[in-house]
Enzyme design. Structure first.
Site, PDB file in Angstrom:
ATOM      1  N   SER A 163       3.071  -1.875  10.595  1.00 29.00           N
ATOM      2  CA  SER A 163       4.516  -1.819  10.856  1.00 29.00           C
ATOM      3  C   SER A 163       5.223  -3.140  10.548  1.00 29.00           C
ATOM      4  O   SER A 163       6.141  -3.555  11.268  1.00 29.00           O
ATOM      5  CB  SER A 163       4.793  -1.361  12.294  1.00 29.00           C
ATOM      6  OG  SER A 163       4.295  -0.044  12.483  1.00 29.00           O
ATOM      7  N   ASN A 206       0.867  -1.174   0.000  1.00 28.03           N
ATOM      8  CA  ASN A 206       0.000   0.000   0.000  1.00 28.03           C
ATOM      9  C   ASN A 206       0.907   1.227   0.000  1.00 28.03           C
ATOM     10  O   ASN A 206       1.444   1.605   1.044  1.00 28.03           O
ATOM     11  CB  ASN A 206      -0.899  -0.018   1.252  1.00 28.03           C
ATOM     12  CG  ASN A 206      -1.728   1.249   1.367  1.00 28.03           C
ATOM     13  OD1 ASN A 206      -1.851   2.018   0.408  1.00 28.03           O
ATOM     14  ND2 ASN A 206      -2.295   1.481   2.539  1.00 28.03           N
ATOM     15  N   TRP A 207       1.060   1.827  -1.170  1.00 24.95           N
ATOM     16  CA  TRP A 207       1.971   2.974  -1.282  1.00 24.95           C
ATOM     17  C   TRP A 207       1.370   4.248  -0.690  1.00 24.95           C
ATOM     18  O   TRP A 207       2.043   5.254  -0.598  1.00 24.95           O
ATOM     19  CB  TRP A 207       2.338   3.204  -2.753  1.00 24.95           C
ATOM     20  CG  TRP A 207       3.359   2.242  -3.281  1.00 24.95           C
ATOM     21  CD1 TRP A 207       4.028   1.271  -2.589  1.00 24.95           C
ATOM     22  CD2 TRP A 207       3.856   2.171  -4.628  1.00 24.95           C
ATOM     23  NE1 TRP A 207       4.897   0.608  -3.412  1.00 24.95           N
ATOM     24  CE2 TRP A 207       4.813   1.134  -4.665  1.00 24.95           C
ATOM     25  CE3 TRP A 207       3.579   2.872  -5.804  1.00 24.95           C
ATOM     26  CZ2 TRP A 207       5.501   0.796  -5.843  1.00 24.95           C
ATOM     27  CZ3 TRP A 207       4.262   2.531  -6.979  1.00 24.95           C
ATOM     28  CH2 TRP A 207       5.209   1.506  -6.984  1.00 24.95           C
ATOM     29  N   LYS A 208       0.104   4.195  -0.350  1.00 29.95           N
ATOM     30  CA  LYS A 208      -0.594   5.387   0.162  1.00 29.95           C
ATOM     31  C   LYS A 208      -0.363   6.556  -0.808  1.00 29.95           C
ATOM     32  O   LYS A 208      -0.282   6.330  -2.011  1.00 29.95           O
ATOM     33  CB  LYS A 208      -0.139   5.720   1.576  1.00 29.95           C
ATOM     34  CG  LYS A 208      -0.147   4.503   2.495  1.00 29.95           C
ATOM     35  CD  LYS A 208      -0.023   4.856   3.929  1.00 29.95           C
ATOM     36  CE  LYS A 208       0.129   3.576   4.749  1.00 29.95           C
ATOM     37  NZ  LYS A 208      -0.083   3.757   6.170  1.00 29.95           N
ATOM     38  N   HIS A 262      -9.660   0.990   4.430  1.00 33.55           N
ATOM     39  CA  HIS A 262      -8.423   1.219   5.187  1.00 33.55           C
ATOM     40  C   HIS A 262      -8.711   2.183   6.337  1.00 33.55           C
ATOM     41  O   HIS A 262      -9.522   3.099   6.202  1.00 33.55           O
ATOM     42  CB  HIS A 262      -7.347   1.792   4.257  1.00 33.55           C
ATOM     43  CG  HIS A 262      -5.989   1.801   4.888  1.00 33.55           C
ATOM     44  ND1 HIS A 262      -5.597   2.767   5.785  1.00 33.55           N
ATOM     45  CD2 HIS A 262      -4.946   0.939   4.769  1.00 33.55           C
ATOM     46  CE1 HIS A 262      -4.355   2.492   6.183  1.00 33.55           C
ATOM     47  NE2 HIS A 262      -3.945   1.396   5.580  1.00 33.55           N
ATOM     48  N   GLU A 307      -7.173   4.623   7.452  1.00 35.83           N
ATOM     49  CA  GLU A 307      -6.965   6.052   7.132  1.00 35.83           C
ATOM     50  C   GLU A 307      -8.171   6.622   6.390  1.00 35.83           C
ATOM     51  O   GLU A 307      -8.487   7.798   6.521  1.00 35.83           O
ATOM     52  CB  GLU A 307      -5.664   6.212   6.327  1.00 35.83           C
ATOM     53  CG  GLU A 307      -4.442   6.005   7.215  1.00 35.83           C
ATOM     54  CD  GLU A 307      -3.184   5.577   6.486  1.00 35.83           C
ATOM     55  OE1 GLU A 307      -3.137   5.652   5.244  1.00 35.83           O
ATOM     56  OE2 GLU A 307      -2.237   5.145   7.174  1.00 35.83           O
ATOM     57  N   GLU A 322      -5.631  -5.097  10.660  1.00 34.78           N
ATOM     58  CA  GLU A 322      -4.663  -4.021  10.876  1.00 34.78           C
ATOM     59  C   GLU A 322      -5.036  -3.233  12.130  1.00 34.78           C
ATOM     60  O   GLU A 322      -5.860  -2.311  12.058  1.00 34.78           O
ATOM     61  CB  GLU A 322      -4.669  -3.061   9.689  1.00 34.78           C
ATOM     62  CG  GLU A 322      -4.287  -3.683   8.376  1.00 34.78           C
ATOM     63  CD  GLU A 322      -3.695  -2.651   7.432  1.00 34.78           C
ATOM     64  OE1 GLU A 322      -2.563  -2.862   7.005  1.00 34.78           O
ATOM     65  OE2 GLU A 322      -4.345  -1.629   7.170  1.00 34.78           O
ATOM     66  N   GLY A 371       1.891   2.460  10.738  1.00 31.31           N
ATOM     67  CA  GLY A 371       2.805   3.589  10.564  1.00 31.31           C
ATOM     68  C   GLY A 371       3.464   4.055  11.852  1.00 31.31           C
ATOM     69  O   GLY A 371       4.038   5.144  11.904  1.00 31.31           O
ATOM     70  N   GLY A 382       2.641  -0.945   4.417  1.00 28.91           N
ATOM     71  CA  GLY A 382       2.661   0.468   4.055  1.00 28.91           C
ATOM     72  C   GLY A 382       4.086   0.959   3.891  1.00 28.91           C
ATOM     73  O   GLY A 382       4.716   0.753   2.849  1.00 28.91           O
ATOM     74  N   GLY A 383       4.616   1.584   4.920  1.00 25.95           N
ATOM     75  CA  GLY A 383       5.937   2.229   4.857  1.00 25.95           C
ATOM     76  C   GLY A 383       7.028   1.360   4.247  1.00 25.95           C
ATOM     77  O   GLY A 383       7.797   1.819   3.393  1.00 25.95           O
TER      78      GLY A 383
HETATM   79  C1  PEP Z   1      -1.030   0.179   5.958  1.00 26.25           C
HETATM   80  O1  PEP Z   1      -1.052   1.315   5.518  1.00 26.25           O
HETATM   81  O2  PEP Z   1      -1.921  -0.621   5.646  1.00 26.25           O
HETATM   82  C2  PEP Z   1       0.052  -0.199   6.867  1.00 26.25           C
HETATM   83  C3  PEP Z   1       0.009  -1.370   7.439  1.00 26.25           C
HETATM   84  O3  PEP Z   1       1.052   0.715   7.046  1.00 26.25           O
HETATM   85  P1  PEP Z   1       2.468   0.451   7.767  1.00 26.25           P
HETATM   86  O4  PEP Z   1       3.014  -0.818   7.204  1.00 26.25           O
HETATM   87  O5  PEP Z   1       3.293   1.647   7.416  1.00 26.25           O
HETATM   88  O6  PEP Z   1       2.200   0.342   9.238  1.00 26.25           O
END
Ligand code: PEP
Length: 254
Positions: A218, A14-16, A100, A102, A172, A178, A239-240
């Site tokens: 994370s 997930n590049w957001k 998601h 967010e 999640e 994040g 994500g990150g």
């Molecule tokens: C996400 O955005 O779904 C996510 C899990 O982010 P991160 O890996 O950065 O915690």
């Protein structure tokens, strides 16, 4: 199937709201050789809407799939700024992230909206990655299961079993996204096992056995192995750590 669980491992990036054209294309050309031979795993890259086409072209000829981060439930119409399931299919998407945290938190997506999006995705043969997860306060007050069930909003009940089988549920915990503070694999496993039991109660064990459940929050190249050792965790939504081709490839190759 590529895994002892009998379910194909699925790792999604997930590049957001990151990566413009040059970065996105550069990522793909660096990433693909690093995951060569890992076709047993399902790998999905989810860029921002404007870059779907460019990433699709960069992925041409490879087994890595394209996904979107969101969708609207209508096929077309007066919904300024929205993107429909038809458009996602047209752009070459096979997957879409739905609900998601967010989106729920910053864009006021309700369980009802998430449910409509989920149905629209299924109706258009887009494989939905449905995100569910509790906040820290909800966890600390023992409400994880209640919250996750509400977020699923009767989703499985309203969908045909064949569609449920294709569903990917991303567990999640909001407090882990994040933050650099991932869940304990054993805790994530407890929720994943409960999710699978819940799907089983609604649709029967054969369906529950096929539904794939990801952990997200994370995830790194260092901790992916410990999540993947858990019996009910079939992959990760990242994500990150998915922004670096080297790191995401290490996650895919866990
Ligand atoms: C996400 O955005 O779904 C996510 C899990 O982010 P991160 O890996 O950065 O915690």
């Amino acid at each position: 199937m590529g895994d002892v669980r009998g379910r194909r491992v699925i790792l999604a990036a997930n590049w957001k709201m990151n990566q413009v054209t040059a970065e996105a294309i550069g990522f793909i050309s660096d990433f693909l050789p690093r995951v060569q031979g890992r076709e047993d795993r399902e790998v999905v890259i989810c860029p921002s809407f404007p870059y779907l086409r460019a990433v699709k072209e960069a992925l041409e000829g490879s087994w890595v799939k394209l996904g979107a981060q969101n969708l609207h439930w209508a096929e077309k119409g007066a919904f300024t700024g929205e993107v429909s399931p038809l458009m996602l299919k047209d752009a070459g998407c096979q997957h879409v992230i739905v609900g998601h945290s967010e989106r729920r938190q910053h864009f006021a997506e309700t369980d009802e909206m998430v449910n409509q999006k989920l149905k629209a995705a299924v109706a258009h043969d887009l494989l939905p990655i449905l995100c569910v997860g509790e906040t820290l306060a909800e966890r600390e007050t023992g409400r994880t299961e209640e919250v996750v069930l509400r977020q699923m909003n009767g989703t499985p009940k309203s969908s045909p079993p064949a569609a449920v089988t294709k569903l990917v549920i991303a567990y999640e915990p909001v407090w882990a996204i994040g933050t650099g503070r991932s869940a304990q694999p054993a805790d994530a496993q407890m929720v994943a096992a409960w999710l699978r039991r819940t799907v089983g109660e609604l649709f029967g064990v054969p369906v529950a056995e096929r539904v794939r459940i990801q952990y997200g929050g994370s995830v790194t190249a260092m901790n992916i192995g410990s999540f993947m050792r858990e019996a009910d965790i079939d992959g990760a939504l990242v994500g990150g750590a998915s922004l670096s081709p080297e790191t995401f490839a290490a996650i895919v190759n866990f």
